[in-house]
Structures are given as C-alpha cells and as structure tokens.
Design an enzyme around this catalytic site. Structure first.
Site, mmCIF file in Angstrom:
data_model
loop_
_atom_site.group_PDB
_atom_site.id
_atom_site.type_symbol
_atom_site.label_atom_id
_atom_site.label_comp_id
_atom_site.label_asym_id
_atom_site.label_seq_id
_atom_site.Cartn_x
_atom_site.Cartn_y
_atom_site.Cartn_z
ATOM 1 N N TRP A 5 43.935 32.682 22.752
ATOM 2 C CA TRP A 5 45.253 32.784 22.146
ATOM 3 C C TRP A 5 45.098 33.479 20.789
ATOM 4 O O TRP A 5 44.308 33.041 19.957
ATOM 5 C CB TRP A 5 45.913 31.414 21.927
ATOM 6 N N LYS A 48 52.956 33.838 24.138
ATOM 7 C CA LYS A 48 53.850 33.056 23.289
ATOM 8 C C LYS A 48 55.054 33.915 22.954
ATOM 9 O O LYS A 48 54.944 35.135 22.857
ATOM 10 C CB LYS A 48 53.077 32.678 22.017
ATOM 11 N N ASP A 108 59.260 23.964 16.827
ATOM 12 C CA ASP A 108 57.866 23.548 16.924
ATOM 13 C C ASP A 108 57.461 23.414 18.384
ATOM 14 O O ASP A 108 58.196 22.844 19.183
ATOM 15 C CB ASP A 108 57.641 22.209 16.223
ATOM 16 N N ASP A 145 47.815 20.145 24.485
ATOM 17 C CA ASP A 145 47.869 20.951 23.262
ATOM 18 C C ASP A 145 49.048 20.493 22.402
ATOM 19 O O ASP A 145 50.168 20.947 22.593
ATOM 20 C CB ASP A 145 48.008 22.442 23.619
HETATM 21 C C1 RNT Z 1 49.217 28.133 19.640
HETATM 22 C C2 RNT Z 1 48.658 27.887 20.989
HETATM 23 C C3 RNT Z 1 47.200 27.498 21.015
HETATM 24 C C4 RNT Z 1 46.825 26.546 19.915
HETATM 25 C C5 RNT Z 1 45.416 26.054 19.993
HETATM 26 C C6 RNT Z 1 44.971 25.378 18.741
HETATM 27 O O1 RNT Z 1 50.548 28.366 19.645
HETATM 28 O O2 RNT Z 1 49.424 26.931 21.658
HETATM 29 O O3 RNT Z 1 46.896 27.005 22.267
HETATM 30 O O4 RNT Z 1 47.687 25.434 19.869
HETATM 31 O O5 RNT Z 1 44.581 27.081 20.349
HETATM 32 ZN ZN ZN Z 2 48.734 26.228 23.567
#
Ligand code: RNT
Ligand code: ZN
Length: 424
Positions: A192, A234, A300, A332
């Site tokens: 990510w 994302k 969030d 997560d």
């Molecule tokens: C961030 C992603 C990712 C992180 C982790 C810490 O928006 O969800 O997966 O939360 O890598």
């Molecule tokens: Zn994530």
C-alpha cells in the site's frame, strides 16, 4: 471492579447441544461449521498495538494519509512489549491466528537502519517468536512515515525517490521469502503506497504510469518460498482527498494482468460503498484476494471492527461463494483511544463471530427458495437466522478453543491493564 462471570462449561455444552438440533432442522451441520471456523486463519495486524509507530531508531511520526487518534495509556514501546501484548490478545481470541508485520517493526539493535537496507536479520526475533508460538507471519513494506515519502513514493517524479522505494520493496520481498522458508508457510505481502494529491492534479496519468513501472521493477525477480503479493487501492486519504495514484481500478487491472492479488480494504471506497458485492465480480478473474477487515466511519477508514451489516455481508459472500480457501483475511484498524489489547480482541472476535454467523446460515434452503421464486420465505428465513442460537455455538467454540466465554475476557484484559499496561 466489575467481574464478568464465566459461564459454566456444562451450561455452554447444554446450550450448544440445543443449538445443534435447531440448526440441524434447517439443514445446517454445526459440527462441520465449527471445524471449518477453527481452520480459518485471520492475520492480526501488529500496528494496533502501538498506533502504527514501529521501532525504527529515529521516530518519524505517522504520515501518509493515515492517522491514529487518542492517547490511551499503555501502548507497546518495544518489540518485546508488542509481542507480550499480542500474546495476551491471542489468549482471548479463539481459532487460528497469524501475525502481520510492517517493515518499521524491525529490530536493529539501536542502530538506525534505513528502509532501503532492511534485511531478514532485522526480523530474526520475530521469526524466533513465530516459531516458538507456532504462528504464521505476514508482511508489509512501509511506504509512509519517512522523509522520502512526503511527495510520493513509487510514483514519484524523482527517479532517485522511486529507486529508493523500489529497493525497499525488493528487500521486503527477501524478508517475506525468509519468513516463508524459515516457517515453511505461505506468507502474504501487501503493498500500500500513500501517493496522491490533496487537490486537483494537473496530471493523473504520469504518476499512474510510473507506479506501474515501479511495481514491474519490484516484481521482476521470481521469489522462492511461498509468497503471495497483494496490492491495496484506496479512494482517498488525509491529504490525498482528490487523487490517490493507487486506486482500486488501477490495482484490479494490475492484479489481473500480473497475476497478483488484489487487496480490498473495507474502508477504502466511497463512504457508503461496501465491498461484499465486489467479491463475486473480482473473483471471476482473480484466483485469490486479500481482504483488509476494517470499519470506516465518515472520513476514517480504520475504526475497530464490530459485527455490523457490512462485516456480516462480507462474511456471507466468502462463505456463500465457497471461496474460503481463495481469500486471505487480515485485520486493519487502529484506535489509540482505548485499551489496545481490547481493540484487537473486540475486532477479531467480532470478525470470527461474523464468519460463524455466515457459516450457520441455512444457505441451501435460501437457494431453494430463490430458485422457486419464493421471495418472502427467502427474506423471512434470513431474518429468522438473526435470532437463531448462533451465540451458543460461538460460546462453545470459545470454550473448545480454551479462551474466555462471553464478556469474561474483559476480566483478563483489565487485569493485564492493571498489572502490565498501566506500569509503562
Ligand atoms: C492504509 C491502508 C494500509 C495501512 C497499513 C498500516 O490506508 O489501509 O493497509 O492501514 O498498511
Ligand atoms: Zn488496509
């Protein structure tokens, strides 16, 4: 202090037997369900234990469009503390668990080790711990909380920055390969990157092209061991509200064309968009998926998971699609405002409960009603399923797994807080 009573074993067993009969009447084999649930691994994310801080020697502070809010006392401040806290959570959660590390959770003996030189030796203690505890490890390169991540990482216009992060990723692959060989296990690596823009970009295209070629460079070498690699898209983050380079569509196409896994995080889509309907579409093309089990609220994406409709719908789709063996589950979320062992335990117990609920649904009957165009029965039975005694099966599963039944786990959490966490 409130003490929550532990149900008597005999009561748990009696209620369970009653439930077995009730479910049998609906064509559900509870013994088989319990066996299945026992075998579903959930990869517990290390980062709830210390608010995504990690153990790099120079503390960079959390950045990259994610944020942990709250200052509840007792967070883990060293790898040993994090391991102890994780073990506490393990003792409260039934069924199979794995542990999901990020590169910033390295142990470098007090020396600063930059991301482009991380190596398996920095994870030797984690490997030793995993062997001792017989727990599988998963891994994540860390592309945030670093001065070189301020204006993009793998999609940066600056070739030196891209090179730095490509090297980081390659080194993380070697670490994952080592995990896999040392533990003789499959290891899931998730990518990510926070790259994106707060406001209207002049160019959405070049960063995406650069991101793709960076990934192609990272994945150029074949890995040994059994390492599965996933890419997590994302829609927006803090400070990347308008544009995230690694979007869902980009990674869906990438995963399909490069034979990688797509990672879908429940909190990474439009605020009212859920992921359960995406499984049966994406999995027509993708053999395997990684799911980040999380809970979005407004802006969030990472509240502690609870057994809400989104979670149940997701569990249902995996179960009904018969794809439990093609989907990897990783939690997560990060809440710094409550007891962190509690956060882990609430989230993962809730997720396992949702899986159990889905496994107990009388799916065969529902399918029959559907094929006979009996919509009222189909809907009614799904509603009736909500008040079937799944809790009796859950309690039995906890008892059998040697973890506290019902809210009794809170006694143990409170005790750990008083004797360990509050002393930090
Ligand atoms: C961030 C992603 C990712 C992180 C982790 C810490 O928006 O969800 O997966 O939360 O890598
Ligand atoms: Zn994530």
């Amino acid at each position: 202090m409130t003490m929550f009573p532990q149900l008597l074993d005999t009561a748990v067993e009696k209620n369970f037997q009653e439930a077995v009969e009730i479910y049998a009447g609906l064509g559900v084999d509870v013994a088989k369900v319990v066996e299945t649930l026992e075998e579903i691994p959930v990869s517990m994310h290390c980062w709830q234990g210390d608010d995504v801080g990690g153990f790099e020697v120079s503390d960079q502070g959390l950045s990259g469009g994610i944020m942990a809010t709250g200052d509840y006392p007792g967070k883990a401040t060293s790898p040993d503390e994090l391991r102890a806290d994780a073990e506490k959570a393990f003792s409260l959660i039934p069924g199979l668990l794995r542990f999901n590390l990020h590169a910033i959770y390295l142990e470098s003996g007090g020396k600063y080790v930059d991301r482009d030189v991380v190596a398996p030796e920095h994870f030797a203690n984690w490997i030793g711990w995993a062997k001792e505890r017989n727990v599988g490890l998963d891994f994540n390169p860390t592309f945030f909380s670093h001065p070189k991540a301020e204006c993009g990482t793998l999609s940066s216009a600056d070739p030196a920055i891209r090179e730095f992060w490509i090297e980081h990723a390659k080194r993380c692959r070697t670490i994952a390969e080592t995990f896999s060989k040392e533990l003789d296990d499959t290891v899931v690596v998730n990518y990510w990157v926070p790259d994106g823009m707060k406001d209207l970009p002049a160019d959405r295209w070049e960063p995406r092209k650069r991101l793709l070629s960076s990934y192609d460079a990272i994945f150029a070498d074949e890995l040994g061991g059994d390492v599965k690699e996933a890419l997590e898209g994302k829609l927006f983050g803090l400070g990347s509200e308008e544009y995230v380079v690694g979007s869902n569509e980009l990674y869906l196409g990438y995963a399909m064309s490069r034979k990688k896994l797509l990672c879908m995080d429940m909190g990474h889509y439009h605020p009212t968009e859920t992921i359960h309907d995406k499984l049966s579409a994406a999995m027509m093309y993708l053999p395997e998926l990684l799911l980040h089990v999380s809970r979005p609220i407004r802006w969030d994406s990472d509240h502690v998971v609870i057994m809400n409709d989104d979670l149940l719908s997701l569990a249902r789709e995996v179960v009904r699609g018969g794809v439990l063996d093609r989907v990897y589950f990783a939690t997560d979320f990060f809440d710094a405002s409550i007891n962190r062992v509690g956060a882990w335990t609430i989230g993962i117990r809730s997720f396992k409960k949702a899986l159990l609920f889905a496994l107990l649904e009388p799916v065969e009957m529902l399918r029959r009603f559907e094929s006979e165009n009996r919509g009222a029965e189909r809907l009614a039975l799904q509603e009736e399923a909500k008040t079937l005694p799944y809790a009796a099966v859950w309690n039995y599963f906890c008892l059998k797994s040697d973890v506290p039944v019902g809210p009794a786990w809170l006694n143990s959490m409170r005790d750990y807080e008083n004797t360990v966490l509050s002393k930090r």
